[in-house]
Design a protein around this motif. Structure first.
Motif, PDB file in Angstrom:
ATOM      1  N   THR A 184       8.263  22.900 -12.753  1.00 28.53           N
ATOM      2  CA  THR A 184       9.036  22.653 -13.966  1.00 28.53           C
ATOM      3  C   THR A 184      10.522  22.759 -13.638  1.00 28.53           C
ATOM      4  N   GLY A 185      11.357  22.244 -14.524  1.00 27.26           N
ATOM      5  CA  GLY A 185      12.800  22.313 -14.319  1.00 27.26           C
ATOM      6  C   GLY A 185      13.499  21.308 -15.207  1.00 27.26           C
ATOM      7  N   VAL A 186      14.590  21.743 -15.820  1.00 25.71           N
ATOM      8  CA  VAL A 186      15.339  20.895 -16.748  1.00 25.71           C
ATOM      9  C   VAL A 186      16.683  20.539 -16.127  1.00 25.71           C
ATOM     10  N   LYS A 187      16.960  19.256 -16.070  1.00 23.95           N
ATOM     11  CA  LYS A 187      18.247  18.763 -15.594  1.00 23.95           C
ATOM     12  C   LYS A 187      19.323  19.095 -16.627  1.00 23.95           C
ATOM     13  N   GLU A 188      20.457  19.645 -16.161  1.00 25.60           N
ATOM     14  CA  GLU A 188      21.576  19.954 -17.044  1.00 25.60           C
ATOM     15  C   GLU A 188      22.823  19.232 -16.529  1.00 25.60           C
ATOM     16  N   ALA A 238      17.725  23.293 -10.900  1.00 25.00           N
ATOM     17  CA  ALA A 238      16.379  23.558 -11.419  1.00 25.00           C
ATOM     18  C   ALA A 238      15.374  22.500 -10.986  1.00 25.00           C
ATOM     19  N   VAL A 239      15.845  21.271 -10.722  1.00 24.87           N
ATOM     20  CA  VAL A 239      14.924  20.206 -10.324  1.00 24.87           C
ATOM     21  C   VAL A 239      14.949  19.975  -8.815  1.00 24.87           C
ATOM     22  N   ARG A 240      15.804  20.714  -8.100  1.00 25.22           N
ATOM     23  CA  ARG A 240      15.890  20.588  -6.636  1.00 25.22           C
ATOM     24  C   ARG A 240      15.786  21.970  -5.983  1.00 25.22           C
ATOM     25  N   PRO A 241      14.690  22.667  -6.154  1.00 19.99           N
ATOM     26  CA  PRO A 241      14.580  24.009  -5.566  1.00 19.99           C
ATOM     27  C   PRO A 241      14.276  23.943  -4.072  1.00 19.99           C
ATOM     28  N   PRO A 242      14.567  25.011  -3.335  1.00 20.45           N
ATOM     29  CA  PRO A 242      14.109  25.075  -1.947  1.00 20.45           C
ATOM     30  C   PRO A 242      12.594  25.251  -1.906  1.00 20.45           C
ATOM     31  N   PHE A 243      11.978  24.708  -0.863  1.00 23.74           N
ATOM     32  CA  PHE A 243      10.533  24.799  -0.690  1.00 23.74           C
ATOM     33  C   PHE A 243      10.204  25.832   0.383  1.00 23.74           C
ATOM     34  N   PRO A 244       9.007  26.412   0.308  1.00 22.00           N
ATOM     35  CA  PRO A 244       8.606  27.375   1.343  1.00 22.00           C
ATOM     36  C   PRO A 244       8.517  26.696   2.714  1.00 22.00           C
ATOM     37  N   ASP A 275       0.808  -1.217   0.000  1.00 21.75           N
ATOM     38  CA  ASP A 275       0.000   0.000   0.000  1.00 21.75           C
ATOM     39  C   ASP A 275       0.844   1.271   0.000  1.00 21.75           C
ATOM     40  N   ALA A 276       2.154   1.141  -0.199  1.00 18.90           N
ATOM     41  CA  ALA A 276       3.033   2.303  -0.086  1.00 18.90           C
ATOM     42  C   ALA A 276       2.994   3.157  -1.354  1.00 18.90           C
ATOM     43  N   ILE A 277       2.823   4.454  -1.148  1.00 16.10           N
ATOM     44  CA  ILE A 277       3.012   5.449  -2.204  1.00 16.10           C
ATOM     45  C   ILE A 277       3.898   6.524  -1.588  1.00 16.10           C
ATOM     46  N   TRP A 278       5.049   6.751  -2.189  1.00 12.93           N
ATOM     47  CA  TRP A 278       6.083   7.582  -1.574  1.00 12.93           C
ATOM     48  C   TRP A 278       6.042   9.020  -2.078  1.00 12.93           C
ATOM     49  N   TRP A 279       6.396   9.931  -1.205  1.00 12.54           N
ATOM     50  CA  TRP A 279       6.685  11.319  -1.566  1.00 12.54           C
ATOM     51  C   TRP A 279       8.173  11.493  -1.342  1.00 12.54           C
ATOM     52  N   GLN A 280       8.901  11.768  -2.406  1.00 10.12           N
ATOM     53  CA  GLN A 280      10.362  11.764  -2.361  1.00 10.12           C
ATOM     54  C   GLN A 280      10.903  13.183  -2.233  1.00 10.12           C
ATOM     55  N   VAL A 281      11.875  13.361  -1.332  1.00  8.02           N
ATOM     56  CA  VAL A 281      12.423  14.674  -1.004  1.00  8.02           C
ATOM     57  C   VAL A 281      13.940  14.596  -0.967  1.00  8.02           C
ATOM     58  N   HIS A 282      14.602  15.649  -1.450  1.00  3.69           N
ATOM     59  CA  HIS A 282      16.048  15.801  -1.266  1.00  3.69           C
ATOM     60  C   HIS A 282      16.234  16.835  -0.148  1.00  3.69           C
ATOM     61  N   PRO A 283      16.475  16.398   1.093  1.00  2.00           N
ATOM     62  CA  PRO A 283      16.373  17.310   2.239  1.00  2.00           C
ATOM     63  C   PRO A 283      17.270  18.541   2.166  1.00  2.00           C
ATOM     64  N   ASP A 336      17.140  13.372  -9.910  1.00  2.00           N
ATOM     65  CA  ASP A 336      18.216  13.294 -10.900  1.00  2.00           C
ATOM     66  C   ASP A 336      17.766  13.562 -12.326  1.00  2.00           C
ATOM     67  N   VAL A 337      16.484  13.843 -12.548  1.00  2.94           N
ATOM     68  CA  VAL A 337      15.983  13.936 -13.923  1.00  2.94           C
ATOM     69  C   VAL A 337      15.135  15.199 -14.107  1.00  2.94           C
ATOM     70  N   THR A 338      14.959  15.564 -15.354  1.00  2.00           N
ATOM     71  CA  THR A 338      14.100  16.699 -15.699  1.00  2.00           C
ATOM     72  C   THR A 338      12.686  16.486 -15.166  1.00  2.00           C
ATOM     73  N   ARG A 339      12.101  17.533 -14.628  1.00  2.00           N
ATOM     74  CA  ARG A 339      10.734  17.459 -14.096  1.00  2.00           C
ATOM     75  C   ARG A 339       9.775  16.941 -15.172  1.00  2.00           C
TER      76      ARG A 339
END
Length: 439
Positions: free
Chosen positions: A318-322, A330-336, A7-15, A279-282
């Motif tokens: 949105t965000g493109v991995k370079e 661009a794919v790892r922005p800070p959150f409010p 039943d697991a559905i994950w929300w993934q975060v880069h702390p 690790d990938v484009t949004r």
């Protein structure tokens, strides 16, 4: 695989990036308590429909978290043991499982084990931790040549034939499971011999039989790696590639072929599925046309697998991995500080996630459901999934015009939109639907 994962559905975060941490390690003795930032997002995770928090690296490192310098210490940019204990306790109170990120293929050059090699030479007690190449005349303070991960000089690879390395990894995994974590993501598992995991995991599972272990595997023989390594799962990069690329190119034959492969994998293990990660484009950027984001999410949440949502994707970030220094920004922005700081522009995408996760929650058998192709064209795809005496049809249309597609036995529209006929369904331009089916 532990049953709770069904039943697991994950929300993934880069702390580190999520909390706006400094790019490099703090000066000795300094500490920032940033993990409480994540606690304020746990109810957001639940509101989305997820019940798992998959954390990126939280251990002391030099920069981005994957150049570990101490596996037994929380990165001072994030806090200390007490902060992690509080996060684990807050998650547990809400019924949320927590996955940690284990970087066990390599360490940073500032790791004490490698520093000892530099300072003490071939006689260092940790010299057998690495694959080293000594100069003819070594002097203290001279770093030997060392195998590194994919050309990244700061990431020194561990020698996985070393019993000391196996002992380290066993102790680290067990230590944090003892503290309350529920499992591990094994970073760069594709670079580690499966025999290494086969040697380590029995001891870990002896202490924690319900721990979930998923390996990051980009390419290779997924079923063999799972079986030989004793893993529960690996990351399904083949499906990720086919989802975004097939949609972006309006070539659903590519996706159909990958779904067939995915069904074959499900015979031996349940893959970790995703349409975005750190690790990938949004996915909102990768599909090209924003009208086709729902199509990617429909696939993710209606085929067998253990799905993960990359934080921010649920609000159409949105965000493109370079491939350059800073190319992940661009794919790892800070959150409010908390979810109230999110733009309302992402609310429809959040609701879409809720709708599709709701379908999955009402059909628990989707966890192992192998998709069966019903119809495929460049811009249309229909597949079925079945289990527990039930059946669903998923229909996608990427075309600029309406499309009538076969839909044998189609009944009620459970998500999306379609006009159901006798044995077929009409999808609007750029439309999609999940349909109940009696066939």
């Amino acid at each position: 695989m532990p049953r709770w994962v069904d039943d697991a559905i994950w929300w993934q975060v880069h702390p580190l990036s999520f909390t706006g941490a400094e790019r490099a390690a703090l000066p000795p003795g300094e500490l920032r308590h940033r993990l409480p930032h994540l606690q304020r997002w746990l109810d957001h995770l639940l509101a989305l429909g997820c019940n798992g928090l998959a954390l990126g690296p939280v251990f002391a490192s030099g920069t981005h978290g994957y150049d570990t310098v101490d596996h037994f210490r929380i990165d001072p940019r994030l806090g200390d043991d007490g902060d992690l204990d509080a996060l684990l306790a807050a998650a547990r109170q809400r019924g949320i499982r927590v996955l940690l990120d284990g970087v066990f293929n390599h360490v940073g050059r500032d790791h004490p084990a490698f520093r000892a090699v530099v300072e003490q030479g071939p006689g260092a007690p940790t010299a057998d931790w690495f694959r080293l190449h000594w100069p003819e005349r070594w002097t203290p303070g001279t770093a030997p040549g060392a195998d590194v991960f994919e050309g990244h000089d700061l990431l020194v690879e561990l020698d996985h034939s070393s019993p000391a390395v196996a002992d380290l990894v066993t102790r680290v995994m067990t230590h944090w499971l003892d503290r309350g974590a529920d499992g591990w993501r094994l970073d760069a598992a594709y670079a580690v011999p499966p025999s290494f995991w086969a040697g380590v995991l029995p001891a870990v599972r002896a202490a924690h039989p319900d721990a979930y272990v998923v390996g990051e595997v980009i390419h290779g023989d997924y079923p063999r790696i799972v079986a030989e390594g004793g893993l529960d799962s690996v990351t399904q990069y083949e499906l990720w590639q086919a989802v975004w690329h097939g949609i972006a190119e309006r070539n659903l034959f590519e996706l159909a072929w990958s779904l067939q492969r995915h069904g074959e994998f499900l015979r031996s293990f349940v893959p970790w599925t995703f349409v975005g990660n750190h690790d990938v484009t949004r996915i909102a950027s990768a599909v090209g046309d924003p009208r086709h984001l729902p199509h990617a999410l429909a696939v993710l949440l209606t085929v067998g697998g253990t799905p993960a949502v990359w934080s921010g994707d649920e609000h159409a970030f949105t965000g493109v991995k370079e491939h350059r220094a800073g190319g992940d920004d661009a794919v790892r922005p800070p959150f409010p500080p908390d979810p109230t700081g999110l733009s309302p522009l992402g609310t429809p995408t959040f609701a879409l996630h809720q709708e599709l996760i709701g379908v999955r929650r009402r059909h628990r058998w989707l966890h192992t459901a192998a998709p069966e192709q019903v119809h495929v064209a460049n811009e249309q795809l229909v597949y079925s999934v079945a289990g527990d005496g039930q059946r669903l049809l998923v229909a996608l249309n990427l075309a600029d015009t309406t499309a009538r597609v076969p839909a044998p036995g189609a009944g009620a529209v459970l998500a999306g939109g379609a006009t159901v006929g006798r044995g077929d369904a009409e999808l609007p331009a750029h439309g999609w639907a999940v349909l109940d089916s009696r066939a």
